[in-house]
Design a protein around this motif. Sequence first.
Motif, short mmCIF file in Angstrom:
data_model
loop_
_atom_site.label_atom_id
_atom_site.label_comp_id
_atom_site.label_asym_id
_atom_site.label_seq_id
_atom_site.Cartn_x
_atom_site.Cartn_y
_atom_site.Cartn_z
N TYR A 80 -24.54 -44.38 -0.11
CA TYR A 80 -23.85 -43.87 1.06
C TYR A 80 -24.84 -43.34 2.09
N CYS A 81 -24.59 -43.66 3.33
CA CYS A 81 -25.36 -43.12 4.44
C CYS A 81 -24.64 -41.89 4.96
N ALA A 82 -25.40 -40.90 5.36
CA ALA A 82 -24.80 -39.67 5.87
C ALA A 82 -25.63 -39.12 7.02
N ALA A 83 -24.97 -38.39 7.91
CA ALA A 83 -25.64 -37.82 9.07
C ALA A 83 -25.41 -36.32 9.12
N GLN A 84 -26.47 -35.60 9.47
CA GLN A 84 -26.35 -34.15 9.55
C GLN A 84 -26.65 -33.69 10.97
N ARG A 85 -26.00 -32.61 11.38
CA ARG A 85 -26.24 -32.05 12.70
C ARG A 85 -27.30 -30.96 12.68
N THR A 86 -27.45 -30.33 11.55
CA THR A 86 -28.43 -29.26 11.47
C THR A 86 -29.84 -29.82 11.61
N VAL A 87 -30.72 -29.00 12.16
CA VAL A 87 -32.08 -29.44 12.46
C VAL A 87 -32.91 -29.60 11.20
N ARG A 88 -32.77 -28.67 10.28
CA ARG A 88 -33.60 -28.70 9.07
C ARG A 88 -33.09 -29.79 8.14
N LEU A 89 -33.97 -30.68 7.76
CA LEU A 89 -33.59 -31.81 6.90
C LEU A 89 -33.14 -31.28 5.54
N SER A 90 -32.02 -31.81 5.09
CA SER A 90 -31.45 -31.30 3.84
C SER A 90 -31.30 -32.39 2.80
N THR A 91 -31.34 -31.97 1.54
CA THR A 91 -31.09 -32.87 0.42
C THR A 91 -29.73 -32.59 -0.21
N GLU A 92 -28.97 -31.70 0.40
CA GLU A 92 -27.69 -31.29 -0.14
C GLU A 92 -26.55 -32.05 0.53
N THR A 93 -25.60 -32.53 -0.28
CA THR A 93 -24.47 -33.26 0.29
C THR A 93 -23.67 -32.38 1.26
N ARG A 94 -23.57 -31.12 0.99
CA ARG A 94 -22.75 -30.22 1.81
C ARG A 94 -23.33 -30.03 3.21
N ALA A 95 -24.59 -30.36 3.40
CA ALA A 95 -25.21 -30.20 4.71
C ALA A 95 -24.90 -31.35 5.65
N TYR A 96 -24.32 -32.40 5.14
CA TYR A 96 -24.08 -33.60 5.93
C TYR A 96 -22.64 -33.62 6.45
N ASP A 97 -22.53 -33.99 7.71
CA ASP A 97 -21.25 -33.88 8.41
C ASP A 97 -20.47 -35.18 8.47
N TYR A 98 -21.18 -36.28 8.40
CA TYR A 98 -20.52 -37.58 8.54
C TYR A 98 -21.01 -38.51 7.43
N TRP A 99 -20.11 -39.35 6.97
CA TRP A 99 -20.40 -40.24 5.85
C TRP A 99 -19.91 -41.64 6.13
N GLY A 100 -20.67 -42.61 5.64
CA GLY A 100 -20.22 -43.98 5.68
C GLY A 100 -19.35 -44.31 4.48
N GLN A 101 -18.87 -45.54 4.45
CA GLN A 101 -17.98 -45.97 3.37
C GLN A 101 -18.73 -46.36 2.11
N GLY A 102 -20.01 -46.63 2.25
CA GLY A 102 -20.82 -46.95 1.09
C GLY A 102 -21.00 -48.44 0.88
N THR A 103 -22.06 -48.78 0.18
CA THR A 103 -22.33 -50.16 -0.20
C THR A 103 -22.82 -50.17 -1.64
N GLN A 104 -22.34 -51.12 -2.41
CA GLN A 104 -22.64 -51.14 -3.84
C GLN A 104 -23.97 -51.83 -4.11
N VAL A 105 -24.77 -51.20 -4.94
CA VAL A 105 -26.01 -51.79 -5.44
C VAL A 105 -25.91 -51.88 -6.95
N THR A 106 -26.08 -53.07 -7.48
CA THR A 106 -26.02 -53.28 -8.92
C THR A 106 -27.33 -53.93 -9.36
N VAL A 107 -27.99 -53.27 -10.31
CA VAL A 107 -29.26 -53.77 -10.82
C VAL A 107 -29.05 -54.23 -12.25
N SER A 108 -29.27 -55.50 -12.49
CA SER A 108 -29.08 -56.05 -13.84
C SER A 108 -30.39 -56.00 -14.62
N SER A 109 -30.24 -55.79 -15.91
CA SER A 109 -31.43 -55.68 -16.76
C SER A 109 -31.86 -57.04 -17.29
#
Length: 124
Positions: A95-124
């Motif tokens: 998922y891609c997400a965008a935050q408005r706050t200036v300080r870069l965050s690694t927390e999901t709660r800091a992000y204000d907007y989210w995309g729908q997501g894209t699936q990645v599958t890695v086969s062994s």
Amino acid sequence: QVQLAESGGGLVQAGGSLSLSCAASGGIFSVNGLGWFRQAPGKEREFVAAIRWNGDSTAYADSVKGRATISRDNAKRTVYLQMNSLKPEDTAGYYCAAQRTVRLSTETRAYDYWGQGTQVTVSS
């Protein structure tokens, strides 16, 4: 409002590479940073990488450090995530997400907007 659209997911063999894109539109003047998160079935959404729009700061999760590169193209309003040496444990919805706050965050709660997501599958 900011709209985010991910693309580039798919099925790849372990050891392979994948490049994800996230196109932003709408009120992106309010956005200071963009991040990538992922969520595997039955697990919480976790941080992968983030970058400030001006490119002066990036952050990576330990699990992808050295294997992932986040970058952005301001003119295209697009953020990219290049992942190499993929492992089966990288399998998840990304998922891609965008935050408005200036300080870069690694927390999901800091992000204000989210995309729908894209699936990645890695086969062994």
